[in-house]
Scaffold this motif. Sequence first.
Motif, PDB file in Angstrom:
ATOM      1  N   ALA A  64      35.917  73.913  19.800  1.00 50.72           N
ATOM      2  CA  ALA A  64      35.365  73.814  18.452  1.00 50.72           C
ATOM      3  C   ALA A  64      33.898  74.221  18.419  1.00 50.72           C
ATOM      4  N   LEU A  65      33.108  73.760  19.390  1.00 51.44           N
ATOM      5  CA  LEU A  65      31.695  74.108  19.423  1.00 51.44           C
ATOM      6  C   LEU A  65      31.479  75.592  19.717  1.00 51.44           C
ATOM      7  N   ALA A  66      32.304  76.153  20.604  1.00 51.60           N
ATOM      8  CA  ALA A  66      32.157  77.571  20.927  1.00 51.60           C
ATOM      9  C   ALA A  66      32.489  78.453  19.728  1.00 51.60           C
ATOM     10  N   VAL A  67      33.584  78.124  19.022  1.00 53.76           N
ATOM     11  CA  VAL A  67      33.957  78.912  17.843  1.00 53.76           C
ATOM     12  C   VAL A  67      32.892  78.797  16.773  1.00 53.76           C
ATOM     13  N   SER A  68      32.382  77.591  16.531  1.00 52.12           N
ATOM     14  CA  SER A  68      31.359  77.400  15.513  1.00 52.12           C
ATOM     15  C   SER A  68      30.058  78.107  15.883  1.00 52.12           C
ATOM     16  N   PHE A  69      29.680  78.026  17.161  1.00 48.74           N
ATOM     17  CA  PHE A  69      28.440  78.671  17.603  1.00 48.74           C
ATOM     18  C   PHE A  69      28.528  80.187  17.464  1.00 48.74           C
ATOM     19  N   LEU A  70      29.629  80.775  17.930  1.00 48.94           N
ATOM     20  CA  LEU A  70      29.782  82.232  17.848  1.00 48.94           C
ATOM     21  C   LEU A  70      29.887  82.690  16.400  1.00 48.94           C
ATOM     22  N   TRP A  71      30.582  81.923  15.579  1.00 47.57           N
ATOM     23  CA  TRP A  71      30.719  82.283  14.165  1.00 47.57           C
ATOM     24  C   TRP A  71      29.373  82.237  13.453  1.00 47.57           C
ATOM     25  N   SER A  72      28.583  81.187  13.769  1.00 45.79           N
ATOM     26  CA  SER A  72      27.272  81.063  13.132  1.00 45.79           C
ATOM     27  C   SER A  72      26.359  82.224  13.509  1.00 45.79           C
ATOM     28  N   ASN A  73      26.420  82.682  14.758  1.00 43.70           N
ATOM     29  CA  ASN A  73      25.573  83.797  15.177  1.00 43.70           C
ATOM     30  C   ASN A  73      26.121  85.141  14.721  1.00 43.70           C
ATOM     31  N   ALA A  74      27.449  85.241  14.557  1.00 40.97           N
ATOM     32  CA  ALA A  74      28.032  86.510  14.130  1.00 40.97           C
ATOM     33  C   ALA A  74      27.786  86.789  12.658  1.00 40.97           C
ATOM     34  N   THR A  75      27.518  85.756  11.868  1.00 40.09           N
ATOM     35  CA  THR A  75      27.300  85.967  10.431  1.00 40.09           C
ATOM     36  C   THR A  75      26.048  86.787  10.149  1.00 40.09           C
ATOM     37  N   THR A  76      25.093  86.766  11.073  1.00 46.50           N
ATOM     38  CA  THR A  76      23.875  87.569  10.858  1.00 46.50           C
ATOM     39  C   THR A  76      24.150  89.064  10.993  1.00 46.50           C
ATOM     40  N   HIS A  84      30.221  76.248   6.848  1.00 43.94           N
ATOM     41  CA  HIS A  84      29.708  74.998   6.270  1.00 43.94           C
ATOM     42  C   HIS A  84      30.210  73.819   7.088  1.00 43.94           C
ATOM     43  N   ILE A  85      29.311  73.188   7.781  1.00 45.96           N
ATOM     44  CA  ILE A  85      29.651  72.015   8.589  1.00 45.96           C
ATOM     45  C   ILE A  85      29.052  70.795   7.902  1.00 45.96           C
ATOM     46  N   PRO A  86      29.890  69.926   7.374  1.00 44.56           N
ATOM     47  CA  PRO A  86      29.357  68.771   6.633  1.00 44.56           C
ATOM     48  C   PRO A  86      28.595  67.822   7.546  1.00 44.56           C
ATOM     49  N   LYS A  87      27.559  67.224   7.001  1.00 46.15           N
ATOM     50  CA  LYS A  87      26.769  66.246   7.734  1.00 46.15           C
ATOM     51  C   LYS A  87      27.448  64.880   7.674  1.00 46.15           C
TER      52      LYS A  87
END
Length: 206
Positions: A64-76, A84-87
């Motif tokens: 989960a962390l790897a997919v979220s991390f790569l997705w967050s960096n790929a959006t640039t 969107h990761i809820p707090k």
Amino acid sequence: MVDKIRGQDEKRLHKVFGGAADVFLWKDKKASAGVLGGVTAIWILSDVLEYNLITLVSHGLILALAVSFLWSNATTFINKSPPHIPKVDIPEDLALKLASGLRIEINQAVAFLRDIALGRDLKKFLCVIAGLWVLSLVGSCCDFLTLLYISVVLLFTVPVFYENYEHQVDSSTERAMAELKKQFAVFDAKVLSKIPRGPLKDKKNT
């Protein structure tokens, strides 16, 4: 009339289960199916396929962390909005309420066991001994995770069944309790009443 009775039943179940009642009663089918499906998948992987639970949780978090991390960096690079990761923030009032409720339940359980240990109620003593014996039999047949999974499945089935067939269940339970009290009265008259007991009253008076 039926809707009124059903509304009272729902209020009763909400009082027992709190905010999780809608999930257990399948009011939100997606949430209920998601929770039950997730618990079932965890049980199959850890108990049936003998996948270590700690390893399973660790690998799930890594994925989960790897997919979220790569997705967050790929959006640039692809000009898309980041995920969107809820707090998650546990309210202090909720934590205090849960802690207070847990404290009350523990105190009541300890007081109940203390009364039994002091020999104040023979009926409760026998019921607790029988319950612990049944629990030991269940524990010898399955491990803790399987028992926990069975409990979750019961939470998703028993409340719904009771909501739909409350009157039949109540009438059957009343008949069963009446028969149980009848049999216990016979057992009390033939066995328990013949057990010799010390003269506690005489000792108190002296």
